[in-house]
Design an enzyme around this catalytic site. Sequence first.
Site, short mmCIF file in Angstrom:
data_model
loop_
_atom_site.label_atom_id
_atom_site.label_comp_id
_atom_site.label_asym_id
_atom_site.label_seq_id
_atom_site.Cartn_x
_atom_site.Cartn_y
_atom_site.Cartn_z
N SER A 62 0.83 -1.20 0.00
CA SER A 62 0.00 0.00 0.00
C SER A 62 0.86 1.24 0.00
O SER A 62 2.00 1.22 0.51
CB SER A 62 -0.88 0.01 1.26
OG SER A 62 -1.58 1.24 1.39
N TYR B 97 -2.16 -0.89 10.22
CA TYR B 97 -2.21 -1.16 8.79
C TYR B 97 -0.99 -0.57 8.09
O TYR B 97 -0.30 -1.25 7.32
CB TYR B 97 -3.50 -0.59 8.18
CG TYR B 97 -3.59 -0.79 6.69
CD1 TYR B 97 -4.04 -2.00 6.17
CD2 TYR B 97 -3.24 0.22 5.80
CE1 TYR B 97 -4.12 -2.20 4.80
CE2 TYR B 97 -3.32 0.04 4.43
CZ TYR B 97 -3.76 -1.18 3.94
OH TYR B 97 -3.84 -1.37 2.58
#
Length: 176
Positions: free
Chosen positions: A73, A86
């Site tokens: 990401s 995350y």
Amino acid sequence: LVDAAHRRWGRLDGVVNNAGVTVPVPLTDIEGVTVDHWDTVLRTNVIGTFLVSQAALPMLREAGDGWITNVTSLAGVRQTGSSLPYAVSKAALNHLTTIMAKHAGDGVRVNAVAPGLVATPWTAAWGAIHDAVAAAAPLHRVATAEDIAEAVLGLVAATYATGQVLVVDGGLGLTM
């Protein structure tokens, strides 16, 4: 999973690790992050990716040009994301990618694709965030699943690339 691929096709040429979870704790709420949050996110995003890759490596080595592509990401390279666990998990996955590329052996290539915001069922209710990303990103839209699939295929086709993290964010990271 790896055994099922071997039974069905007799070989395994590549793996795309695209599992990911997050927790509903804003990045700014450091005090709101719990041990359970870390455990949930790291187990799926980092440990799960590692275990699938580890299990697949023997068959990928046999393939002669095996490859692993991890989906990470933009949150792993910029100070953004849906939660602190995350973002840290995706940064760890970027580092795992480079270490595995160095040590996988026998010609197995290991790379990663790091998307920004992608229009998926998971993000469908994030209308305001989609609008903000489209306004800020130089390409003026959020990614589609097809955009990310094309990046994965590009890395698979790049037979002399390994240890790379390809950011696919429409330029959003340039604005942060």
